[in-house]
Design a protein around this motif. Structure first.
Motif, PDB file in Angstrom:
ATOM      1  N   LYS A  16       5.371  12.114   7.210  1.00  0.00           N
ATOM      2  CA  LYS A  16       5.714  13.516   7.442  1.00  0.00           C
ATOM      3  C   LYS A  16       7.067  13.621   8.122  1.00  0.00           C
ATOM      4  CE  LYS A  16       0.895  15.038   7.849  1.00  0.00           C
ATOM      5  NZ  LYS A  16      -0.098  15.742   8.699  1.00  0.00           N
TER       6      LYS A  16
ATOM      7  N   VAL B 192       7.629   4.151   8.639  1.00  0.00           N
ATOM      8  CA  VAL B 192       6.240   3.874   9.027  1.00  0.00           C
ATOM      9  C   VAL B 192       6.255   3.189  10.384  1.00  0.00           C
ATOM     10  CG1 VAL B 192       4.124   2.670   8.429  1.00  0.00           C
ATOM     11  CG2 VAL B 192       5.533   3.672   6.623  1.00  0.00           C
TER      12      VAL B 192
ATOM     13  N   HIS C  54      -4.105   2.179  10.311  1.00  0.00           N
ATOM     14  CA  HIS C  54      -4.047   2.287   8.851  1.00  0.00           C
ATOM     15  C   HIS C  54      -5.269   1.599   8.237  1.00  0.00           C
ATOM     16  CE1 HIS C  54      -1.980   2.903   4.988  1.00  0.00           C
ATOM     17  NE2 HIS C  54      -2.469   1.722   4.635  1.00  0.00           N
TER      18      HIS C  54
ATOM     19  N   GLY D 168       4.251  16.072   4.002  1.00  0.00           N
ATOM     20  CA  GLY D 168       4.621  14.668   3.857  1.00  0.00           C
ATOM     21  C   GLY D 168       4.538  14.185   2.416  1.00  0.00           C
ATOM     22  N   GLU D 169       5.105  13.029   2.210  1.00  0.00           N
ATOM     23  CA  GLU D 169       5.040  12.391   0.903  1.00  0.00           C
ATOM     24  C   GLU D 169       4.553  10.961   1.067  1.00  0.00           C
ATOM     25  OE1 GLU D 169       8.742  11.598  -0.983  1.00  0.00           O
ATOM     26  OE2 GLU D 169       9.825  11.324   0.895  1.00  0.00           O
ATOM     27  N   ARG D 170       3.936  10.446   0.015  1.00  0.00           N
ATOM     28  CA  ARG D 170       3.410   9.083   0.070  1.00  0.00           C
ATOM     29  C   ARG D 170       4.518   8.124  -0.351  1.00  0.00           C
ATOM     30  NH1 ARG D 170      -1.725   9.359   1.491  1.00  0.00           N
ATOM     31  NH2 ARG D 170      -1.788   7.087   1.575  1.00  0.00           N
ATOM     32  N   VAL D 171       4.729   7.114   0.470  1.00  0.00           N
ATOM     33  CA  VAL D 171       5.762   6.117   0.167  1.00  0.00           C
ATOM     34  C   VAL D 171       5.101   4.751   0.030  1.00  0.00           C
ATOM     35  CG1 VAL D 171       7.569   7.388   1.365  1.00  0.00           C
ATOM     36  CG2 VAL D 171       6.224   5.697   2.635  1.00  0.00           C
ATOM     37  N   LYS D 172       5.674   3.923  -0.832  1.00  0.00           N
ATOM     38  CA  LYS D 172       5.183   2.560  -0.982  1.00  0.00           C
ATOM     39  C   LYS D 172       5.710   1.714   0.163  1.00  0.00           C
ATOM     40  CE  LYS D 172       4.640   2.562  -6.007  1.00  0.00           C
ATOM     41  NZ  LYS D 172       5.042   1.914  -7.288  1.00  0.00           N
TER      42      LYS D 172
ATOM     43  N   THR E  72       0.844  -1.181   0.000  1.00  0.00           N
ATOM     44  CA  THR E  72       0.000   0.000   0.000  1.00  0.00           C
ATOM     45  C   THR E  72       0.887   1.241   0.000  1.00  0.00           C
ATOM     46  OG1 THR E  72      -1.831   1.115   1.160  1.00  0.00           O
ATOM     47  CG2 THR E  72      -0.161   0.051   2.526  1.00  0.00           C
ATOM     48  N   THR E  73       0.288   2.406   0.144  1.00  0.00           N
ATOM     49  CA  THR E  73       1.044   3.650   0.282  1.00  0.00           C
ATOM     50  C   THR E  73       0.614   4.347   1.563  1.00  0.00           C
ATOM     51  OG1 THR E  73      -0.572   4.952  -0.989  1.00  0.00           O
ATOM     52  CG2 THR E  73       1.250   3.953  -2.213  1.00  0.00           C
ATOM     53  N   ARG E  74       1.522   5.106   2.122  1.00  0.00           N
ATOM     54  CA  ARG E  74       1.205   5.823   3.362  1.00  0.00           C
ATOM     55  C   ARG E  74       1.945   7.152   3.360  1.00  0.00           C
ATOM     56  NH1 ARG E  74      -1.028   4.818   8.397  1.00  0.00           N
ATOM     57  NH2 ARG E  74      -0.075   5.905  10.149  1.00  0.00           N
ATOM     58  N   ALA E  75       1.280   8.188   3.852  1.00  0.00           N
ATOM     59  CA  ALA E  75       1.903   9.509   3.926  1.00  0.00           C
ATOM     60  C   ALA E  75       2.866   9.547   5.105  1.00  0.00           C
ATOM     61  CB  ALA E  75       0.836  10.583   4.084  1.00  0.00           C
TER      62      ALA E  75
END
Length: 355
Positions: free
Chosen positions: A45, A93, A99, A56-60, A40-43
């Motif tokens: 910060k 993460v 989540h 923040g940025e979304r990372v896999k 999945t992806t998660r923001a």
């Protein structure tokens, strides 16, 4: 549904849902306390020493969550699974944070129950999608064509394709050329949705359906996987739904889920007209029939989840499945789904009358 046991744990299975029916099945199999692993992806910060955290940025990330809530999205083609993160492959993460996963057709997840799976749970997983041949429907005349794909009890209609023909019955210089282009465009649309095991059914008024059938091979669509059906004289999107309500659909689609569900509903309505009591409608009546082990088949629409507690519905469906009954999910956006929704969201055919 593609199902494979994990080599890491005897209590874990890899699953890939292939359509909305499979998402219904996963809703019934996954329960609070299970572990679900998915990409999945998660923001994330970044904290700054002097100032507010950035957006923040979304990372896999691949993570495992312990499920505390699961529900079908209102559009039926997505499943939401929420819980606390127990493991992750990305140090940015944090474990223990909450989540929510969104699962759609084609997504791979791993389900680990941390216990031995019940027989009814494995049966649900393995039978989902079995014995149901997908069909591609083509409703065509000289003016328009609609292409639809039927998987299980779900129908996805592609917007109409128009020929640009004038509608005049006498020959014009460009008429044959326009029709060839029209057939080519329609065949390309069929090819774009045609699965490996799909069958093609062509119908509509006049002789256009046969002319299109004869043009399939020239346009790269295997003719041996197609058949022409007579008796449905409506083209376009309306033609698709007229066909699905017809006797020709039951004959042409054989033992497909859609044809089976349509036959079950016809049996129930026949019993209603004759005053027979070998059926039940609605959650309360079907629950009473299940207590008496009288349920033979159940058809339910996703609309039942909006009018009743999801956990209660899932418990009932799993109970009747364990008793040997067959269960069929339908989408309330389809004609058959609307019929089921109008009957309380759930309809059951009984082995014997209870009153």
């Amino acid at each position: 549904m593609i199902v494979k046991q994990s080599t890491v744990s005897n209590n874990a299975y890899f699953v890939i849902p292939e359509d909305s029916d499979d998402l219904f099945t996963l809703r019934r199999v996954i329960e609070p306390g299970d572990y679900v692993i998915a990409d999945t992806t998660r923001a994330v910060k970044q904290e700054k020493e002097y100032g507010r955290p950035d957006r923040g940025e979304r990372v896999k990330v691949r993570l495992s969550i312990k499920v505390d809530r699961i529900e079908l999205d209102s559009t039926v083609d997505r499943l939401r699974i929420a819980g606390n993160i127990t493991n992750t492959d990305n140090e940015l993460v944090s474990r223990g944070t909450h989540h929510a996963l969104t699962v759609q057709a084609g997504d791979m997840i791993t389900i680990d129950k941390d216990r031995k799976w019940q027989e009814v749970e494995l049966k649900l997983l393995r039978k989902s999608g079995d014995g149901s041949t997908p069909f591609v429907l083509v409703a065509i005349d000289t003016q328009e064509a609609a292409v639809a794909r039927v998987t299980g009890t779900h129908v996805k209609v592609i917007p109409n394709i128009y020929s640009g023909q004038s509608g005049k019955r006498y020959a014009t210089s460009a008429k044959g050329q326009n029709l060839d282009t029209f057939f080519s465009d329609t065949a390309k649309t069929v090819a774009s949705v045609l699965g490996e095991n799909d069958r093609i059914i062509i119908f509509g008024p006049g002789e256009t359906r046969r002319r299109f059938y004869n043009a399939l091979e020239k346009n790269g669509v295997p003719k041996e996987r197609a058949r022409v059906v007579d008796g449905v004289d409506v083209a376009g999107e309306d033609g698709v739904f007229v066909f699905l309500r017809s006797a020709q659909a039951k004959e042409a689609m054989g033992e497909s889920k859609l044809a089976t569900v349509s036959s079950l509903l016809d049996q129930v309505m026949h019993m209603v007209r004759k005053g027979e009591n070998r059926f039940a409608m609605g959650l309360k009546d079907i629950s009473a029939a299940a207590s008496a082990k009288a349920v033979e088949s159940v058809v339910f629409s996703d609309s039942v989840f909006r009018s009743a507690d999801e956990a209660e519905v899932v418990k009932l469906l799993n109970a009747v499945e364990a008793q040997g009954a067959r269960t069929y999910a339908v989408d309330s956006s389809t004609d058959i789904g609307l019929r089921v929704s109008s009957l309380g969201g759930m309809v059951a055919l009984l082995r014997y009358a209870l009153r």
